[in-house]
Design a protein around this motif. Structure first.
Motif, PDB file in Angstrom:
ATOM      1  N   VAL A 199      44.146  37.780  41.628  1.00  0.00           N
ATOM      2  CA  VAL A 199      44.213  37.135  40.326  1.00  0.00           C
ATOM      3  C   VAL A 199      45.677  37.091  39.879  1.00  0.00           C
ATOM      4  O   VAL A 199      46.430  38.042  40.091  1.00  0.00           O
ATOM      5  CB  VAL A 199      43.342  37.884  39.282  1.00  0.00           C
ATOM      6  N   ALA A 215      41.811  42.352  30.970  1.00  0.00           N
ATOM      7  CA  ALA A 215      41.022  41.284  30.345  1.00  0.00           C
ATOM      8  C   ALA A 215      41.032  40.035  31.205  1.00  0.00           C
ATOM      9  O   ALA A 215      39.999  39.383  31.401  1.00  0.00           O
ATOM     10  CB  ALA A 215      41.568  40.987  28.945  1.00  0.00           C
ATOM     11  N   THR A 216      42.204  39.682  31.740  1.00  0.00           N
ATOM     12  CA  THR A 216      42.328  38.491  32.584  1.00  0.00           C
ATOM     13  C   THR A 216      41.628  38.682  33.926  1.00  0.00           C
ATOM     14  O   THR A 216      40.903  37.801  34.399  1.00  0.00           O
ATOM     15  CB  THR A 216      43.808  38.161  32.820  1.00  0.00           C
ATOM     16  N   PHE A 218      39.238  40.879  34.922  1.00  0.00           N
ATOM     17  CA  PHE A 218      37.825  41.253  34.989  1.00  0.00           C
ATOM     18  C   PHE A 218      36.964  40.615  33.907  1.00  0.00           C
ATOM     19  O   PHE A 218      35.767  40.905  33.820  1.00  0.00           O
ATOM     20  CB  PHE A 218      37.689  42.782  34.913  1.00  0.00           C
ATOM     21  N   GLY A 219      37.569  39.778  33.066  1.00  0.00           N
ATOM     22  CA  GLY A 219      36.783  39.121  32.034  1.00  0.00           C
ATOM     23  C   GLY A 219      36.293  40.058  30.948  1.00  0.00           C
ATOM     24  O   GLY A 219      35.217  39.851  30.384  1.00  0.00           O
ATOM     25  N   ARG A 220      37.039  41.102  30.659  1.00  0.00           N
ATOM     26  CA  ARG A 220      36.677  42.039  29.589  1.00  0.00           C
ATOM     27  C   ARG A 220      37.566  41.793  28.371  1.00  0.00           C
ATOM     28  O   ARG A 220      38.616  41.163  28.461  1.00  0.00           O
ATOM     29  CB  ARG A 220      36.857  43.489  30.068  1.00  0.00           C
ATOM     30  N   SER A 221      37.158  42.324  27.249  1.00  0.00           N
ATOM     31  CA  SER A 221      37.998  42.235  26.058  1.00  0.00           C
ATOM     32  C   SER A 221      39.108  43.291  26.143  1.00  0.00           C
ATOM     33  O   SER A 221      38.983  44.285  26.877  1.00  0.00           O
ATOM     34  CB  SER A 221      37.165  42.473  24.802  1.00  0.00           C
ATOM     35  N   ARG A 222      40.162  43.082  25.391  1.00  0.00           N
ATOM     36  CA  ARG A 222      41.259  44.057  25.398  1.00  0.00           C
ATOM     37  C   ARG A 222      40.799  45.392  24.816  1.00  0.00           C
ATOM     38  O   ARG A 222      41.233  46.453  25.267  1.00  0.00           O
ATOM     39  CB  ARG A 222      42.466  43.513  24.637  1.00  0.00           C
ATOM     40  N   HIS A 264      34.667  47.546  41.024  1.00  0.00           N
ATOM     41  CA  HIS A 264      35.308  46.279  40.721  1.00  0.00           C
ATOM     42  C   HIS A 264      36.808  46.355  41.040  1.00  0.00           C
ATOM     43  O   HIS A 264      37.513  47.243  40.539  1.00  0.00           O
ATOM     44  CB  HIS A 264      35.093  45.915  39.256  1.00  0.00           C
ATOM     45  N   ARG A 266      40.583  44.041  41.899  1.00  0.00           N
ATOM     46  CA  ARG A 266      41.350  42.801  41.918  1.00  0.00           C
ATOM     47  C   ARG A 266      42.761  43.122  42.401  1.00  0.00           C
ATOM     48  O   ARG A 266      43.359  44.112  41.974  1.00  0.00           O
ATOM     49  CB  ARG A 266      41.436  42.175  40.512  1.00  0.00           C
TER      50      ARG A 266
END
Length: 268
Positions: A199, A215-216, A218-222, A264, A266
């Motif tokens: 990524v 956040a970028t 794994f698509g989680r919020s900060r 998970h 990246r």
């Protein structure tokens, strides 16, 4: 929509017509409806009408057989009543025991988050199966029609057999063994997967804000990313990341593997 009869009638007329096909007493024969009313719990009109709508599906497609879980028995049988009311031959009904989810207690359901998706990656399917409680394995072998291990096989090895078989059912032959090897590499040897998605993230003045990277990547919020840092759930190349390390130089992450939780990964 496939029914010629429905196409000739305004929706309000259809609703009046379908609602007349069953009595309140018949609908309340459904156990969960009766129990909720007895407990003074709300029961919406949509829920009451839904079994009739499902029954009309059988009218529209002229169903000969309808399959469902044991929790659908009432709806399937009501479908026969609705078919008879509209002059359609009544369907046969076939029910199957429900498969519990990986929590071992509730029925498998995407909404409950205890499911294994048939399109999920082999490693994901294998890892989820390994979370299944031992006492649920008998039902899984039976309901999934997977040949069980010989008597006396340790539960751990039996579960691995089950997990390999599930993966091989939905992926090319040999995928189960490869998923097992990847599982061992992560959870037994505490290593990194052979293949890790990459990524790209933006750096600001040579620095990377770790919650933003998480956040970028794994698509989680900060906010969630900060909580995971505080809980010790973030690693770089297998090394635990300090919860105070909110900003890092690009070199500390560029080309390295960021790990969230146990499963998970990246490459940044």
């Amino acid at each position: 929509r496939n029914s010629e009869w429905l196409g000739k009638m305004p929706i309000q007329d259809f609703l009046r017509n379908i609602a007349a096909r069953a009595t309140v007493a018949r609908i309340l024969e459904r156990d969960d409806f009766a129990n909720r009313l007895a407990d003074s719990q709300p029961l919406s009109m949509l829920e009451i009408l839904y079994p009739l709508f499902q029954g009309y599906d059988s009218v529209a497609v002229k169903a000969d057989v309808e399959l469902g879980g044991t929790d659908q028995t009432f709806n399937l049988l009501l479908g026969r009543d609705v078919q008879r009311a509209y002059g359609v031959a009544e369907q046969s009904v076939l029910t199957m025991d429900l498969l519990v989810g990986i929590d071992g207690s509730q029925k498998m359901s995407k909404s409950l988050g205890n499911h294994i998706g048939v399109r999920e990656r082999p490693e994901e399917q294998f890892g989820k199966t390994m979370r299944l409680p031992d006492q649920a394995m008998d039902d899984w072998f039976r309901l999934l029609a997977i040949e069980d291990a010989p008597a006396g096989t340790p539960a751990r090895d039996r579960k691995r057999l089950l997990a390999r078989a599930i993966v091989d059912r939905f992926h090319p032959p040999g995928s189960g063994a490869r998923a097992e090897a990847a599982f061992d590499r992560l959870f037994v040897e505490h290593g990194t997967p052979d293949e890790v998605d990459e990524v790209a993230v933006n750096a600001d003045a040579g620095q990377l804000h770790v919650p933003a990277v998480i956040a970028t990547a794994f698509g989680r919020s900060r906010g969630e990313a900060r909580r995971l840092l505080e809980q010790g759930g973030v690693r770089i190349d297998g090394e635990l990341l300090d919860s105070d390390a909110l900003d890092l130089p690009v070199a500390a992450l560029d080309g390295h593997v960021l790990q969230l939780g146990k499963r998970h990964f990246r490459r940044i």
